[in-house]
Design an enzyme around this catalytic site. Structure first.
Site, PDB file in Angstrom:
ATOM      1  N   CYS A  45      29.182-101.617-150.447  1.00 53.11           N
ATOM      2  CA  CYS A  45      29.035-100.235-150.910  1.00 53.11           C
ATOM      3  C   CYS A  45      27.579 -99.753-150.945  1.00 53.11           C
ATOM      4  CB  CYS A  45      29.705-100.095-152.280  1.00 53.11           C
ATOM      5  SG  CYS A  45      30.160 -98.404-152.731  1.00 53.11           S
ATOM      6  N   LYS A  52      26.850-108.866-155.034  1.00 55.75           N
ATOM      7  CA  LYS A  52      26.172-107.608-154.712  1.00 55.75           C
ATOM      8  C   LYS A  52      24.753-107.573-155.252  1.00 55.75           C
ATOM      9  CE  LYS A  52      27.081-102.606-155.008  1.00 55.75           C
ATOM     10  NZ  LYS A  52      27.997-101.615-155.624  1.00 55.75           N
ATOM     11  N   GLU A  98      36.099-103.008-151.823  1.00 54.51           N
ATOM     12  CA  GLU A  98      35.418-103.496-153.020  1.00 54.51           C
ATOM     13  C   GLU A  98      36.346-103.336-154.232  1.00 54.51           C
ATOM     14  OE1 GLU A  98      31.239-102.272-155.361  1.00 54.51           O
ATOM     15  OE2 GLU A  98      32.237-100.837-154.042  1.00 54.51           O
TER      16      GLU A  98
END
Length: 263
Positions: free
Chosen positions: A149, A112, A40
């Site tokens: 994440c 995300k 990321e």
């Protein structure tokens, strides 16, 4: 399919990060993977508290994506990596995973969904959340689901990706160090693999801020390859036969009595 997970730390120098990506993909490509997974925020690291990543953000036809596409074509590998993408809010870009094929064609972009508003940090102050929808891509004959994440803490997303056909969950991350955080990281990676009887390929940033521990986990929760804390990369084979065998012996997806529809 052969996957390489790459572990490194990005900086605030975007040009240096592009050079780093070019070098790391070249190094990983020596092992002849089909897919190279980078962490990321490889385009630029997260801003410190009180500052913004907005000035670093780029469109999907910007310099960072051009670097990924060039590296993919040069080495004949698909690539997944994290970036900050401009959004309709000029002050709050997206935290985006960009996937390109070995031919340099854009395979997909995942913005995300779950922003890291936890452990004293507020990612939503800097970034805009993406639409709540699973994003899957195809590399060769395999179907991959994209997560980033903090998404790892929300099993609903991984299940939605598997329901959309994902055989491998690809998880670039910048997992912040801290008490028990490394334990959470490895436990959640293993849990997502076991509960979905799928592979998980996780590439994390390391260094002073982030925990590293990049790895590939198989559908039984076995770590097939890992990097540790230092810079480096690791390879693992994703086998359709192994996936089918595990799902035959452990048909938990078929035995479900309850399902969650993404909102």
């Amino acid at each position: 399919m052969r996957i390489a997970v790459v572990q490194t730390a990005s900086s605030y120098d975007k040009a240096a990060n592009r050079d780093l990506v070019t070098r790391l993909v070249a190094e990983a490509a020596e092992g002849r993977p089909d897919l190279v997974v980078l962490p990321e925020a490889m385009m630029s690291d997260f801003a410190v508290d009180g500052e913004s990543v907005a000035d670093a953000a780029e469109p999907l036809d910007g310099e960072f994506v051009a670097t990924l596409r060039k590296a993919a074509v040069e080495h004949g590998v698909a690539i997944v990596a994290g970036m900050f993408e401009r959004s309709c809010d000029q002050n709050r870009p997206y935290n985006t995973l960009l996937a390109v094929g070995a031919d340099g064609v854009l395979l997909g972009a995942y913005r995300k969904i779950h922003l890291y508003d936890a452990f004293g940090y507020r990612e939503s102050d800097q970034l805009t959340a993406g639409d709540v929808a699973p994003v899957v891509i195809h590399v060769g004959d395999r179907t991959l689901g994209l997560m980033t994440c903090y998404d790892l803490r929300f099993p609903e997303l991984s299940r939605a990706l598997v329901d959309a056909g994902a055989e491998v969950l690809v998880v670039p991350a910048a997992w912040v160090r801290g008490p028990l955080k490394e334990h959470h990281w490895t436990t959640l990676l293993t849990a997502r693999a076991i509960e979905n009887t799928c592979y998980v390929a996780a590439a994390a940033q390391n260094g002073k801020k982030y925990c590293g521990l990049s790895q590939v986990v198989d559908p039984q929760g076995i770590a097939l390859a890992s990097v540790g804390e230092s810079d480096g990369h690791a390879y693992a084979e994703v086998s359709a036969e192994r996936l089918a065998d595990v799902r035959k012996r452990n048909p938990s997806l078929q035995n479900r009595r309850y399902s969650v529809t993404p909102r």
